[in-house]
Scaffold this motif. Structure first.
Motif, short mmCIF file in Angstrom:
data_model
loop_
_atom_site.label_atom_id
_atom_site.label_comp_id
_atom_site.label_asym_id
_atom_site.label_seq_id
_atom_site.Cartn_x
_atom_site.Cartn_y
_atom_site.Cartn_z
N ILE B 3 0.89 -1.16 0.00
CA ILE B 3 0.00 0.00 0.00
C ILE B 3 0.93 1.21 0.00
O ILE B 3 1.80 1.33 0.86
CB ILE B 3 -0.85 0.04 1.28
N TYR B 4 0.77 2.07 -0.95
CA TYR B 4 1.69 3.21 -1.06
C TYR B 4 1.34 4.32 -0.09
O TYR B 4 0.17 4.55 0.21
CB TYR B 4 1.70 3.75 -2.49
N GLU B 5 2.34 5.03 0.34
CA GLU B 5 2.15 6.22 1.19
C GLU B 5 2.14 7.44 0.29
O GLU B 5 3.20 7.95 -0.12
CB GLU B 5 3.34 6.34 2.16
N ILE B 117 -7.25 3.95 -4.89
CA ILE B 117 -6.78 2.57 -4.77
C ILE B 117 -5.42 2.58 -4.06
O ILE B 117 -4.46 3.17 -4.55
CB ILE B 117 -6.66 1.92 -6.17
N GLY B 118 -5.37 1.94 -2.90
CA GLY B 118 -4.16 1.96 -2.07
C GLY B 118 -2.95 1.39 -2.76
O GLY B 118 -1.82 1.85 -2.54
N GLU B 119 -3.16 0.39 -3.62
CA GLU B 119 -2.05 -0.30 -4.28
C GLU B 119 -1.50 0.47 -5.48
O GLU B 119 -0.61 -0.03 -6.18
CB GLU B 119 -2.48 -1.71 -4.70
N CYS B 120 -2.04 1.67 -5.75
CA CYS B 120 -1.52 2.52 -6.83
C CYS B 120 -0.69 3.64 -6.22
O CYS B 120 -1.12 4.26 -5.24
CB CYS B 120 -2.66 3.09 -7.65
N PHE B 121 0.45 3.93 -6.79
CA PHE B 121 1.37 4.93 -6.20
C PHE B 121 0.91 6.37 -6.45
O PHE B 121 1.40 7.29 -5.81
CB PHE B 121 2.79 4.73 -6.74
N VAL B 149 0.52 11.43 -4.49
CA VAL B 149 1.58 10.65 -5.14
C VAL B 149 2.60 10.19 -4.09
O VAL B 149 2.92 10.93 -3.16
CB VAL B 149 2.31 11.49 -6.22
N ASP B 150 3.08 8.95 -4.25
CA ASP B 150 4.24 8.50 -3.48
C ASP B 150 5.48 8.89 -4.28
O ASP B 150 5.83 8.23 -5.26
CB ASP B 150 4.18 6.99 -3.27
N LYS B 151 6.12 9.99 -3.85
CA LYS B 151 7.23 10.53 -4.65
C LYS B 151 8.50 9.69 -4.57
O LYS B 151 9.47 9.96 -5.28
CB LYS B 151 7.52 11.98 -4.22
N THR B 152 8.50 8.66 -3.71
CA THR B 152 9.68 7.78 -3.70
C THR B 152 9.70 6.89 -4.96
O THR B 152 10.71 6.28 -5.27
CB THR B 152 9.69 6.88 -2.43
N VAL B 153 8.56 6.82 -5.65
CA VAL B 153 8.50 6.07 -6.91
C VAL B 153 8.93 7.02 -8.03
O VAL B 153 8.15 7.82 -8.51
CB VAL B 153 7.08 5.56 -7.18
N THR B 154 10.19 6.94 -8.44
CA THR B 154 10.70 7.95 -9.38
C THR B 154 10.60 7.51 -10.84
O THR B 154 10.48 8.33 -11.73
CB THR B 154 12.15 8.31 -9.06
N ALA B 155 10.70 6.22 -11.09
CA ALA B 155 10.58 5.74 -12.47
C ALA B 155 9.59 4.59 -12.48
O ALA B 155 9.96 3.43 -12.59
CB ALA B 155 11.94 5.31 -13.01
N PRO B 156 8.29 4.93 -12.36
CA PRO B 156 7.27 3.87 -12.21
C PRO B 156 7.23 2.91 -13.40
O PRO B 156 7.29 3.34 -14.55
CB PRO B 156 5.96 4.66 -12.11
#
Lengths: 185, 185
Positions: B3-5, B117-121, B149-156
């Motif tokens: 689950i993304y933050e 949707i929790g599972e989407c960043f 957005v979960d900004k730790t995901v840089t190159a999804p």
């Protein structure tokens, strides 16, 4: 840079090259003048007829040409044209010949007067299908009337714009067809 | 599945995640009912306000919910949700709870009643901005009013649909910012 050998391609399959969301090069012509525009804001809207929506702002010189002619070609470039794509995007609204300026080869289409770009492996000749939202949003709906594709290019290294000068390059292919209901394919 | 933050994200930068053309999951709610739809036909239409156009056919159950509520959430899934994306696309118009059915976690948004949707960043809460072409083409124009957005995901590792059950997975990043005119960035 290679000039691709493109052949007739089924209109219902145009989505295979546009739906993944690549940056495209839109070429246009009117009254003997041509233009090329780098375009990231486009989408499929229908399979048959093959409809493509896109934003062409009045700030783009191409807006005038496609509006006056009701025609364009949507060309799909790949990684080897990355620099030209950026340079074309940088060059705004002037009356330079962008084919000459950026070393691209105009190819005569079969239906529209806008030239195809030889260095792109796929080119879609389009006529305006719906212009109701041009004034309000710069939104054009095109009907693809002739598609030309080099089918030897099976996994094109298209470029997808992330903003800020950064592109995503098309990566691996993932075949999930076995998971689809047959009628969804 | 993680689950993304997600955190507040600038609306003007929403294009960074939608312009590359990923398949998205559109969630909706109306009168206590929710739905999720897999969607490949969408595009950015404006930076500010952040406008997104998309096709939601009346054949999709979501059409009814987004039309009645004037709201939706656009969620961006990545590779680990590939199977769910296909399965959701396969499941048409029925009144199953797709969150339960496909093991996804509804998260309360801050503005709209459709769940994220929790599972989407990345999740973008939207309100209908322009519905003039809904009847004619199933074309909705959404205004993003809150971005998470979960900004730790840089190159999804987004998925991009090629048709025929085949997806392109987002590949390498290419930074051409040095080639851009500063005002084009």
């Amino acid at each position: 840079m290679p000039i691709y050998e493109k052949h007739d391609y089924p209109l219902v399959d145009v989505r295979r090259y546009l739906e993944p969301g690549p940056v495209v090069l839109l070429s246009s012509a009117h009254n003997g003048e041509t233009d090329i525009m780098t375009m990231g804001w486009h989408m499929m809207m229908e399979f048959t007829p093959a409809l493509v929506g896109c934003i062409i702002s009045p700030a783009n010189h191409s807006h005038e040409l496609v509006r006056a002619s009701g025609e364009c070609v949507i060309n799909v470039p790949t990684l080897e044209l990355a620099n030209q794509m950026v340079d074309i995007g940088n060059s705004t609204g002037t009356r330079i010949d962008k084919f000459k300026e950026f070393g691209l080869t105009p190819q005569k289409g079969t239906v529209v007067s806008a030239p195809m770009i030889g260095e792109c492996f796929a080119s879609f000749e389009c006529k305006l299908a719906n212009g109701k939202m041009i004034d309000e949003m710069g939104f054009f709906v095109w009907k693809v009337i002739k598609a030309h594709v080099d089918k030897t290019v099976t996994a094109p290294k298209t470029l997808h714009y992330r903003g800020g000068g950064e592109f995503m390059v098309a990566g691996d292919s993932l075949d999930l067809s076995a998971r689809f209901k047959p009628e969804m394919l």
